[in-house]
Write a protein that holds these residues in place. Structure first.
Motif: not given
Length: 380
Positions: A217-221, A231-237, A274-277
């Motif tokens: 599940l990605l979260r992007i602008d 959770p990781d500011p450098l990752s879309p996950t 956020p994190g594993p489902l």
């Protein structure tokens, strides 16, 4: 009046008029004669389901038969558009009277409105093998100003998110999502702060590598960059553990987001965190083929392919499902796929009867469920 009654039941379910005793996460099991409310063993279909017969709307009982569809003419007042290819996604326009519809296999994006012929907006080249094609569609958060639409598609090289502007080729936003022999479909939604939520299939990898964009599940602008607050500011996950997602829905009143997933051994509905489902909030051991979903004020409605129905469940303030589920529109329109909530609170649905079902002459169709409070007796 059977569909009108179902629509009235739907608005009660989604409008929060019913109350139920609190219970924990639940499973749906087919009810057997003489069994309890949710009693009886689950019935798990074969991996390749056989097409089920479909009666034309209005031929299933109620107050008597109605005129069946004739060609592309469908007398059902809840049908907005007819004679489409299998519907992969729907995005309702701000007016709430029209919508953009994505055909999964053709990549066509059409503007539909009741009483008008579908209007071609764009054609996005897609590869529909392995469950892919055009499977997600959502309006830009600032659609009124920019008129942009985002789509989740499968290409011969990858799965990706693209941006569509009328009269222009689709432009890539996020590319490189793995594709494979299966589970290439995905889904899109917009969360509370205007970020894009992107559900990706695992592309047949079980499980995908942690760094892979498959099964996430990605979260992007809107430019495809990791959204602020991940959770990781450098990752879309945002979260991981999906297999074959069918839809994402965000409750506009509660802010909770839900994702449906067709998993090995069961179908599931997950609360997005956020994190594993986390473990599923609802399970379907009989694997009905969960697809798109809508959510409003704690009620979640899930389109189902094989029972050919809309499955409605309600949650409490802690997002735990309570009470008994409701099965609406059973075998009324056939195999339901896309589902979305319009700005006016109505539910729009798409069908995929040409893809393994028993289509009537007006399939595939887009349906707008008009509750009695909004649409009179629904038989004008």
């Amino acid at each position: 009046m059977r569909r009108a009654a179902a629509a009235a039941l739907l608005v009660l379910a989604l409008g929060g008029c019913a109350t139920f005793p609190e219970q924990g996460p639940r499973e749906w099991r087919e009810q057997l004669e003489g069994a309890g409310e949710l009693g009886g063993p689950p019935v798990v279909p074969e991996p390749t389901p056989q097409p089920q017969p479909q009666q034309p709307p209005g031929q299933e009982g109620g107050d008597g038969p109605q005129q069946p569809p004739s060609g592309c003419e469908d007398p059902d007042p809840q049908v907005v558009a007819t004679c489409l290819e299998p519907v992969g996604a729907i995005a309702v326009l701000p007016s709430a009277s029209s919508a953009l519809v994505g055909e999964r296999q053709t990549g066509r994006v059409l503007r539909v409105e009741q009483g008008s012929e579908p209007e071609l907006v764009a054609t996005v080249p897609v590869d529909a093998t392995g469950g892919g094609g055009l499977t997600g569609l959502v309006l830009s958060p600032s659609y009124i100003e920019d008129q942009l639409v985002y789509a989740y598609i499968t290409t011969p090289e990858d799965n990706r998110v693209v941006r569509i502007a009328a009269g222009e080729p689709a432009k890539p936003v996020l590319t490189g999502i793995p594709r494979g022999p299966a589970n290439n479909g995905g889904a899109l939604a917009v969360d509370e702060d205007g970020s894009l939520l992107v559900a990706t299939g695992n592309a047949g990898q079980n499980p995908p590598a942690q760094e892979s964009l498959a099964g996430k599940l990605l979260r992007i602008d809107l430019q495809g960059r990791p959204a602020k607050g991940n959770p990781d500011p450098l990752s879309p996950t945002l979260s991981s553990g999906l297999q074959s997602p069918g839809g994402i829905c965000v409750d506009p009143r509660r802010g909770a987001a839900w994702v449906t997933d067709r998993r090995a051994g069961e179908d599931a509905l997950h609360l997005v965190v956020p994190g594993p489902l986390p473990p599923p909030a609802w399970r379907w051991p009989d694997r009905p083929g969960v697809a798109g979903c809508t959510a409003l004020d704690g009620a979640v409605a899930v389109a189902q392919v094989r029972p050919q129905s809309l499955f409605v469940i309600r949650s409490d303030a802690k997002n735990l499902f309570v009470g008994a589920p409701e099965m609406l529109l059973q075998e009324t329109y056939g195999r339901l796929s896309a589902a979305t909530l319009a700005p006016d609170g109505l539910v729009w649905l798409g069908t995929i009867n040409k893809a393994g079902g028993r289509p009537v002459s007006s399939d595939d169709r887009v349906i707008r469920i008009q509750p009695l409070a909004a649409g009179g007796d629904n038989r004008q």
